[in-house]
Design a protein around this motif. Structure first.
Motif, short mmCIF file in Angstrom:
data_model
loop_
_atom_site.label_atom_id
_atom_site.label_comp_id
_atom_site.label_asym_id
_atom_site.label_seq_id
_atom_site.Cartn_x
_atom_site.Cartn_y
_atom_site.Cartn_z
N ALA A 85 0.83 -1.21 0.00
CA ALA A 85 0.00 0.00 0.00
C ALA A 85 0.87 1.25 0.00
CB ALA A 85 -0.92 0.00 1.22
N ARG A 86 1.96 1.21 0.75
CA ARG A 86 2.88 2.35 0.81
C ARG A 86 3.52 2.61 -0.54
NH1 ARG A 86 3.81 7.11 3.31
NH2 ARG A 86 5.93 7.77 2.85
N LYS A 87 3.95 1.55 -1.23
CA LYS A 87 4.60 1.72 -2.53
C LYS A 87 3.61 2.24 -3.58
CE LYS A 87 8.68 0.83 -1.47
NZ LYS A 87 9.66 1.94 -1.53
N ILE A 88 2.39 1.76 -3.53
CA ILE A 88 1.37 2.27 -4.45
C ILE A 88 1.08 3.74 -4.15
CG2 ILE A 88 -1.05 2.05 -5.16
CD1 ILE A 88 -0.77 -0.95 -4.65
N TRP A 89 1.05 4.08 -2.86
CA TRP A 89 0.85 5.46 -2.44
C TRP A 89 1.97 6.35 -2.97
CZ3 TRP A 89 -1.02 9.81 -0.56
CH2 TRP A 89 -0.19 10.67 0.15
N ASP A 90 3.22 5.89 -2.88
CA ASP A 90 4.36 6.66 -3.38
C ASP A 90 4.28 6.88 -4.89
OD1 ASP A 90 5.45 6.90 -0.86
OD2 ASP A 90 6.76 5.16 -1.07
N PHE A 91 3.70 5.89 -5.60
CA PHE A 91 3.59 6.00 -7.05
C PHE A 91 2.55 7.05 -7.47
CE2 PHE A 91 1.31 4.60 -10.92
CZ PHE A 91 2.34 4.78 -11.84
N VAL A 92 1.41 7.06 -6.80
CA VAL A 92 0.34 7.99 -7.19
C VAL A 92 0.49 9.37 -6.54
CG1 VAL A 92 -1.27 6.09 -7.51
CG2 VAL A 92 -1.22 7.26 -5.32
N LEU A 93 1.37 9.50 -5.57
CA LEU A 93 1.52 10.76 -4.83
C LEU A 93 1.73 11.98 -5.71
CD1 LEU A 93 1.82 12.17 -2.05
CD2 LEU A 93 4.26 11.65 -2.16
N PRO A 94 2.64 11.95 -6.70
CA PRO A 94 2.90 13.17 -7.48
C PRO A 94 1.70 13.68 -8.27
CG PRO A 94 4.66 11.57 -7.78
CD PRO A 94 3.54 10.86 -7.08
N ALA A 95 0.73 12.81 -8.57
CA ALA A 95 -0.41 13.22 -9.40
C ALA A 95 -1.57 13.79 -8.58
CB ALA A 95 -0.91 12.02 -10.21
N LEU A 96 -1.42 13.89 -7.27
CA LEU A 96 -2.53 14.31 -6.42
C LEU A 96 -2.34 15.73 -5.91
CD1 LEU A 96 -2.88 11.06 -4.26
CD2 LEU A 96 -4.19 11.68 -6.30
N TYR A 97 -3.47 16.36 -5.59
CA TYR A 97 -3.45 17.65 -4.92
C TYR A 97 -3.16 17.44 -3.43
CZ TYR A 97 -5.67 19.39 -9.17
OH TYR A 97 -5.95 19.70 -10.47
N ASP A 98 -2.82 18.53 -2.74
CA ASP A 98 -2.43 18.43 -1.33
C ASP A 98 -3.55 17.83 -0.48
OD1 ASP A 98 0.05 19.44 -1.83
OD2 ASP A 98 -0.49 21.52 -1.36
N ASN A 99 -4.81 18.27 -0.70
CA ASN A 99 -5.90 17.74 0.10
C ASN A 99 -6.16 16.27 -0.19
OD1 ASN A 99 -6.81 18.38 -2.48
ND2 ASN A 99 -8.91 18.67 -1.81
N GLU A 100 -5.97 15.86 -1.45
CA GLU A 100 -6.13 14.45 -1.81
C GLU A 100 -5.02 13.60 -1.20
OE1 GLU A 100 -8.30 14.91 -6.17
OE2 GLU A 100 -6.10 14.85 -6.04
N ARG A 101 -3.79 14.15 -1.17
CA ARG A 101 -2.67 13.41 -0.55
C ARG A 101 -2.94 13.15 0.93
NH1 ARG A 101 2.48 16.83 -3.02
NH2 ARG A 101 2.05 16.39 -5.22
N HIS A 102 -3.43 14.17 1.62
CA HIS A 102 -3.70 14.02 3.05
C HIS A 102 -4.79 12.98 3.29
CE1 HIS A 102 -4.14 15.11 7.26
NE2 HIS A 102 -5.44 15.22 7.06
N LEU A 103 -5.83 13.00 2.45
CA LEU A 103 -6.94 12.06 2.63
C LEU A 103 -6.49 10.63 2.37
CD1 LEU A 103 -9.91 11.41 3.11
CD2 LEU A 103 -10.36 11.94 0.70
N ILE A 104 -5.78 10.40 1.24
CA ILE A 104 -5.36 9.05 0.89
C ILE A 104 -4.33 8.52 1.88
CG2 ILE A 104 -4.12 7.69 -0.84
CD1 ILE A 104 -5.52 9.18 -2.99
N LYS A 105 -3.45 9.39 2.36
CA LYS A 105 -2.45 8.96 3.34
C LYS A 105 -3.12 8.42 4.60
CE LYS A 105 1.80 10.45 5.59
NZ LYS A 105 2.74 11.58 5.81
N SER A 106 -4.16 9.10 5.05
CA SER A 106 -4.87 8.62 6.23
C SER A 106 -5.68 7.37 5.93
CB SER A 106 -5.80 9.72 6.76
OG SER A 106 -6.77 10.07 5.79
N LEU A 107 -6.21 7.26 4.70
CA LEU A 107 -7.01 6.10 4.34
C LEU A 107 -6.17 4.83 4.21
CD1 LEU A 107 -9.54 7.49 1.69
CD2 LEU A 107 -9.91 7.07 4.11
N VAL A 108 -4.91 4.96 3.79
CA VAL A 108 -4.06 3.78 3.62
C VAL A 108 -3.85 3.08 4.96
CG1 VAL A 108 -1.70 3.03 3.13
CG2 VAL A 108 -2.88 4.53 1.53
N GLY A 109 -3.50 3.85 5.99
CA GLY A 109 -3.30 3.26 7.31
C GLY A 109 -4.58 2.70 7.89
N LEU A 110 -5.68 3.43 7.72
CA LEU A 110 -6.96 2.98 8.24
C LEU A 110 -7.45 1.75 7.49
CD1 LEU A 110 -9.12 3.59 10.31
CD2 LEU A 110 -10.21 5.13 8.67
#
Length: 242
Positions: A85-110
């Motif tokens: 999940a972390r590696k997939i998150w790192d891959f999609v991170l550059p294409a996201l806005y700041d608010n989307e990054r914060h939301l997905i980062k919290s959703l991955v752990g949850l």
């Protein structure tokens, strides 16, 4: 045009690197998980058969060995899930806005947490109920004889299913927060959601009412939890604006 081609190649290379790292992690984890599989099977059997004088049987020389491989694969996926999940998150991170990054980062752990909770809920509560349901048909003329492959395979399948179905509140919350669906629209379709959950539960679980309801009821409650959190978040945003 060349810049677009180079950008596409770079994205494909990044995706290839991400997939290779995920596969490598799974390959490395498979060997220790295979060694741990017999102990996990013993623990799983003790939990499921607790309170019953039952023994599981196998009917071919390779049956238990193949079963241990299945257990090792499932354990490997569970252990490696946060890393993947972390590696997939790192891959999609550059294409996201700041608010989307914060939301997905919290959703991955949850998401990882809910998957584990769903699997444990299945192992400690649902599987013993299924065994009790099966044993209840025994009589002096009918003896309960369970095959280990059928019981363990069902347990592994249900543990994964419950882990996935426990993602329901995150899906509900994300759809509303990203405005793919409106809060009022989802709220008004509760009866349809409940029927859909019942149908999915009937498809994914063994053909008995107990396991179907034990999957459908928690899933619907989690849907309500996701809906509640999304509504509360929207209300908080409205208060901040005013």
């Amino acid at each position: 045009m060349e810049d677009k081609d180079e950008s596409l190649v770079a994205h494909l290379e990044a995706l290839r690197s991400t997939l290779l790292k995920c596969v490598a992690a799974l390959a490395i984890g498979l060997v220790p998980m295979f060694l741990a599989a017999p102990y996990c099977m013993e623990a799983l059997i003790k939990v499921m058969l607790s309170g019953h004088d039952l023994q599981l049987n196998y009917f071919s020389p390779m049956e238990v060995f193949i079963l241990q491989i299945k257990v090792a694969v499932v354990l490997d996926l569970l252990i490696c899930f946060p890393y993947i999940a972390r590696k997939i998150w790192d891959f999609v991170l550059p294409a996201l806005y700041d608010n989307e990054r914060h939301l997905i980062k919290s959703l991955v752990g949850l998401s990882s947490f809910l998957f584990v909770v769903g699997a444990l809920f299945c192992i400690f509560f649902i599987l013993p109920l299924i065994i009790n349901f099966g044993v209840s048909f025994a009589s002096p003329q009918i003896k309960a004889v369970f095959g280990i492959s059928n019981v363990i395979s069902t347990a592994l399948w249900l543990a994964v299913v419950f882990g996935l179905m426990f993602q329901f509140p995150l899906i509900t919350y994300a759809l509303i927060r990203w405005e793919i669906a409106s809060y009022e629209g989802v709220k008004s379709k509760r009866p349809y959601v409940f029927v859909a959950i019942l149908i999915v539960a009937a498809i994914l679980t063994p053909p008995d009412v107990v396991s179907q309801l034990m999957l459908a009821i928690p899933t619907y409650l989690l849907f309500e939890a996701g809906l509640f959190c999304a509504g509360k978040s929207i209300n908080n945003e409205k208060k901040d604006l005013t």
